[in-house]
Design a protein around this motif. Structure first.
Motif, PDB file in Angstrom:
ATOM      1  N   VAL A  71       0.841  -1.155  -0.109  1.00  0.00           N
ATOM      2  CA  VAL A  71      -0.032   0.099   0.134  1.00  0.00           C
ATOM      3  C   VAL A  71       0.917   1.117  -0.087  1.00  0.00           C
ATOM      4  CG1 VAL A  71      -2.208  -0.771   0.686  1.00  0.00           C
ATOM      5  CG2 VAL A  71      -0.458  -0.411   2.460  1.00  0.00           C
ATOM      6  N   GLY A  72       1.871   1.348  -1.079  1.00  0.00           N
ATOM      7  CA  GLY A  72       2.703   2.517  -1.235  1.00  0.00           C
ATOM      8  C   GLY A  72       1.623   3.454  -2.211  1.00  0.00           C
ATOM      9  N   GLU A  73       2.311   4.093  -3.051  1.00  0.00           N
ATOM     10  CA  GLU A  73       1.459   5.233  -3.846  1.00  0.00           C
ATOM     11  C   GLU A  73       0.410   4.323  -4.762  1.00  0.00           C
ATOM     12  OE1 GLU A  73       3.725   7.124  -6.870  1.00  0.00           O
ATOM     13  OE2 GLU A  73       2.553   9.190  -6.436  1.00  0.00           O
ATOM     14  N   GLY A 122      -1.004   0.994  -4.510  1.00  0.00           N
ATOM     15  CA  GLY A 122      -1.610   0.259  -3.777  1.00  0.00           C
ATOM     16  C   GLY A 122      -2.783   1.034  -2.936  1.00  0.00           C
ATOM     17  N   ASP A 136       1.366  -5.227   4.084  1.00  0.00           N
ATOM     18  CA  ASP A 136       2.615  -4.300   3.413  1.00  0.00           C
ATOM     19  C   ASP A 136       3.627  -4.794   4.506  1.00  0.00           C
ATOM     20  OD1 ASP A 136       2.889  -1.469   1.707  1.00  0.00           O
ATOM     21  OD2 ASP A 136       4.631  -2.129   2.724  1.00  0.00           O
ATOM     22  N   ALA A 178       6.070  -2.963   5.345  1.00  0.00           N
ATOM     23  CA  ALA A 178       5.862  -1.826   6.419  1.00  0.00           C
ATOM     24  C   ALA A 178       4.718  -1.861   6.989  1.00  0.00           C
ATOM     25  CB  ALA A 178       5.964  -0.519   5.623  1.00  0.00           C
ATOM     26  N   ALA A 206       0.495  -4.993  -5.457  1.00  0.00           N
ATOM     27  CA  ALA A 206       1.134  -3.553  -5.824  1.00  0.00           C
ATOM     28  C   ALA A 206       2.351  -3.114  -5.157  1.00  0.00           C
ATOM     29  CB  ALA A 206       0.152  -2.524  -5.615  1.00  0.00           C
ATOM     30  N   LYS A 210       1.443  -3.781 -13.367  1.00  0.00           N
ATOM     31  CA  LYS A 210       2.620  -4.156 -14.207  1.00  0.00           C
ATOM     32  C   LYS A 210       3.828  -4.016 -13.525  1.00  0.00           C
ATOM     33  CE  LYS A 210       4.308  -0.634 -14.592  1.00  0.00           C
ATOM     34  NZ  LYS A 210       4.750   0.527 -13.876  1.00  0.00           N
ATOM     35  N   PRO A 211       4.774  -4.697 -14.226  1.00  0.00           N
ATOM     36  CA  PRO A 211       4.919  -5.896 -14.919  1.00  0.00           C
ATOM     37  C   PRO A 211       4.516  -6.969 -14.328  1.00  0.00           C
ATOM     38  CG  PRO A 211       7.189  -5.391 -14.275  1.00  0.00           C
ATOM     39  CD  PRO A 211       6.139  -4.350 -13.615  1.00  0.00           C
ATOM     40  N   GLY A 266      -2.247  -5.022 -14.580  1.00  0.00           N
ATOM     41  CA  GLY A 266      -2.891  -3.805 -14.402  1.00  0.00           C
ATOM     42  C   GLY A 266      -2.425  -2.611 -15.538  1.00  0.00           C
TER      43      GLY A 266
HETATM   44  N1  NAD Z   1      -0.350   0.998 -13.684  1.00  0.00           N
HETATM   45  C1  NAD Z   1       0.253   2.111 -13.277  1.00  0.00           C
HETATM   46  O1  NAD Z   1      -0.086   3.210 -13.930  1.00  0.00           O
HETATM   47  C2  NAD Z   1       1.417   2.235 -12.209  1.00  0.00           C
HETATM   48  C3  NAD Z   1       1.442   3.359 -11.402  1.00  0.00           C
HETATM   49  C4  NAD Z   1       2.534   3.170 -10.384  1.00  0.00           C
HETATM   50  C5  NAD Z   1       3.178   2.293 -10.114  1.00  0.00           C
HETATM   51  N2  NAD Z   1       2.702   0.962 -10.586  1.00  0.00           N
HETATM   52  C6  NAD Z   1       3.307  -0.411 -10.236  1.00  0.00           C
HETATM   53  O2  NAD Z   1       2.726  -0.420  -9.063  1.00  0.00           O
HETATM   54  C7  NAD Z   1       3.631  -1.179  -8.105  1.00  0.00           C
HETATM   55  C8  NAD Z   1       3.998  -0.414  -6.828  1.00  0.00           C
HETATM   56  O3  NAD Z   1       4.280   1.057  -7.133  1.00  0.00           O
HETATM   57  P1  NAD Z   1       4.355   2.124  -5.955  1.00  0.00           P
HETATM   58  O4  NAD Z   1       4.725   3.514  -6.928  1.00  0.00           O
HETATM   59  O5  NAD Z   1       3.082   2.037  -5.505  1.00  0.00           O
HETATM   60  O6  NAD Z   1       5.624   1.582  -5.132  1.00  0.00           O
HETATM   61  P2  NAD Z   1       5.798   2.366  -3.721  1.00  0.00           P
HETATM   62  O7  NAD Z   1       7.332   2.151  -3.478  1.00  0.00           O
HETATM   63  O8  NAD Z   1       5.248   3.627  -3.391  1.00  0.00           O
HETATM   64  O9  NAD Z   1       4.902   1.194  -3.034  1.00  0.00           O
HETATM   65  C9  NAD Z   1       5.282  -0.070  -2.492  1.00  0.00           C
HETATM   66  C10 NAD Z   1       4.755  -0.710  -1.430  1.00  0.00           C
HETATM   67  O10 NAD Z   1       5.028  -2.248  -1.507  1.00  0.00           O
HETATM   68  C11 NAD Z   1       5.715  -2.516  -0.089  1.00  0.00           C
HETATM   69  N3  NAD Z   1       6.257  -3.714  -0.157  1.00  0.00           N
HETATM   70  C12 NAD Z   1       7.530  -3.794  -0.685  1.00  0.00           C
HETATM   71  N4  NAD Z   1       7.817  -5.225  -0.798  1.00  0.00           N
HETATM   72  C13 NAD Z   1       6.707  -5.837  -0.275  1.00  0.00           C
HETATM   73  C14 NAD Z   1       6.609  -7.223  -0.095  1.00  0.00           C
HETATM   74  N5  NAD Z   1       7.213  -8.284  -0.343  1.00  0.00           N
HETATM   75  N6  NAD Z   1       5.304  -7.468   0.506  1.00  0.00           N
HETATM   76  C15 NAD Z   1       4.499  -6.700   0.815  1.00  0.00           C
HETATM   77  N7  NAD Z   1       4.658  -5.341   0.651  1.00  0.00           N
HETATM   78  C16 NAD Z   1       5.719  -4.890  -0.056  1.00  0.00           C
HETATM   79  C17 NAD Z   1       6.627  -1.442   0.321  1.00  0.00           C
HETATM   80  O11 NAD Z   1       6.581  -1.275   1.730  1.00  0.00           O
HETATM   81  C18 NAD Z   1       5.354  -0.020  -0.198  1.00  0.00           C
HETATM   82  O12 NAD Z   1       4.704   0.198   0.673  1.00  0.00           O
HETATM   83  C19 NAD Z   1       4.853  -1.094  -8.910  1.00  0.00           C
HETATM   84  O13 NAD Z   1       5.061  -2.535  -9.525  1.00  0.00           O
HETATM   85  C20 NAD Z   1       4.805  -0.297 -10.075  1.00  0.00           C
HETATM   86  O14 NAD Z   1       5.328  -0.650 -11.084  1.00  0.00           O
HETATM   87  C21 NAD Z   1       1.758   0.869 -11.732  1.00  0.00           C
END
Ligand code: NAD
Length: 350
Positions: free
Chosen positions: A11-13, A15, A36, A38, A73, A97-98, A123
């Protein structure tokens, strides 16, 4: 009315946005839990969204019996393993993705999905954007005739912080960014890519070379039925978040993104002669909601997902060929989907 029980992993940006959408904007779904690594973040999101369960691992979340589907995510390199675990627990899956960042992981994830008889959506939310959706409807109706050329560009405003590269948990440009255009390249052209040639640069960000990454790329494509294409990516365009696509056909052409009479447009970090998108949430906010509603609806009504694991695997194949071409200074690389077909039954058939 039965609702689909959903858990969100990571649940980063991205999720967090998916979790918010499920909680507030997808009436057919019930957000039951978030997880998560975290743990504090998971708890915070659960509090903010007023749900009961926050876990610090996928395995804990999978024990929640009312969860029917999992949204993945996490960073790119953890997707495949999470798909395998969720499939083994018999959950349907929407994975960002991916699909994976290498072929072996992608294939393992696909097999796990097939063996478990669950469904997997990837996604590629641009397919749900009203502009791309309208373009596809016209293409399917035969309005552009034979597709001849594909052109797509994706530019991010700001390069990710250097720590993100150092962490080495996401795929390089082709897997993390260009993969959206690789998916569009197949989907809109209704054809498979058979050859790829990638030129790349680290200009303005030479420090990215040590991480095996690049700041921008131009990738030429050849299609099975003779069409050609080009995809451009840039992670540091400064002026905004810019996504545009063209399909040039034998009878007509389609342009997604803006097309103005003004012959020159000035744009900078301070703005310019247009109002600009600065982030994927402002450009594709509606698409993420439409994507989630469609996934939930199809799972609830026992239908195949609209964007399948096979779509994820085929886009991944193009990214792998692009990376190989990049490593060989732009030498063309074959990109065959043969072994995707050899994987047999796909998630679409579940
Ligand atoms: N479809 C789109 O337009 C789009 C846009 C942004 C990101 N994404 C994809 O979404 C995914 C996440 O990107 P984001 O920008 O949210 O990243 P982020 O770094 O903001 O968030 C990732 C989250 O995952 C957690 N995490 C890391 N490893 C983990 C694990 N093994 N188990 C559980 N949680 C874990 C982290 O603590 C963090 O909270 C990436 O694969 C990215 O490519 C897709």
């Amino acid at each position: 009315m039965k609702k689909l029980g959903v858990g969100v992993l990571g649940v980063g940006e991205m999720g967090r946005r998916h979790a918010e959408n499920i909680r507030r904007l997808v009436p057919e779904a019930r957000l039951l839990a978030v997880a998560d690594v975290a743990a504090d973040r998971a708890r915070q999101v659960a509090n903010d969204l007023e749900i009961d369960h926050a876990f610090s691992s996928l395995n804990e979340m999978l024990e929640h019996r009312d969860i029917d589907a999992v949204i993945i995510a996490t960073p790119d390199k953890f997707h495949a393993k999470a798909i395998e675990a969720a499939a083994a627990a018999r959950k349907d899956i929407l994975c960002e993705k991916p699909l994976a960042t290498n072929r072996a992981d992608g294939e393992r994830a696909m097999r796990a999905v097939t063996q478990a008889g669950v469904r997997l959506q990837i996604g590629f939310m641009r397919r749900y954007d009203p502009g791309y959706d309208a373009a596809m409807k016209r293409i399917e109706a035969g309005e552009i005739g034979e597709p001849v050329m594909f052109k797509s560009l994706g530019r991010d405003k700001d390069v990710p912080p250097i720590e993100a590269y150092r962490a080495n948990i996401n795929g390089m440009l082709f897997y993390n960014n260009t993969i959206h255009d690789f998916d569009l390249a197949r989907w809109l052209m209704q054809d498979e890519v058979i050859e790829v040639q990638a030129y790349t640069t680290v200009a303005i960000r030479p420090e990215l070379a040590q991480f095996g990454d690049v700041v921008a790329s131009s990738v030429n494509l050849k299609y099975r039925h003779g069409a050609i294409g080009n995809v451009e990516s840039n992670v540091q365009a400064i002026y905004g978040y810019d996504v545009r696509t063209e399909v040039v056909g034998s009878k007509a052409s389609i342009f997604v993104g803006s097309l103005e009479k003004t012959p020159a447009t000035f744009v900078s970090a301070a703005g310019g002669s247009r109002s600009l998108c600065d982030h994927f949430f402002s450009r594709f906010g509606d698409a993420y909601v439409a994507e989630m509603r469609d996934f939930v609806h199809n799972m609830l009504h026992d239908r195949p997902p609209r964007v399948t694991g096979e779509d994820g695997m085929r886009a991944l194949e193009i990214a792998i060929a692009a990376e190989e071409s990049h490593r060989q200074a732009g030498a063309p690389q074959r990109c065959t989907a043969e072994h995707v077909e050899l994987l047999g039954a796909t998630s679409a058939q579940a």
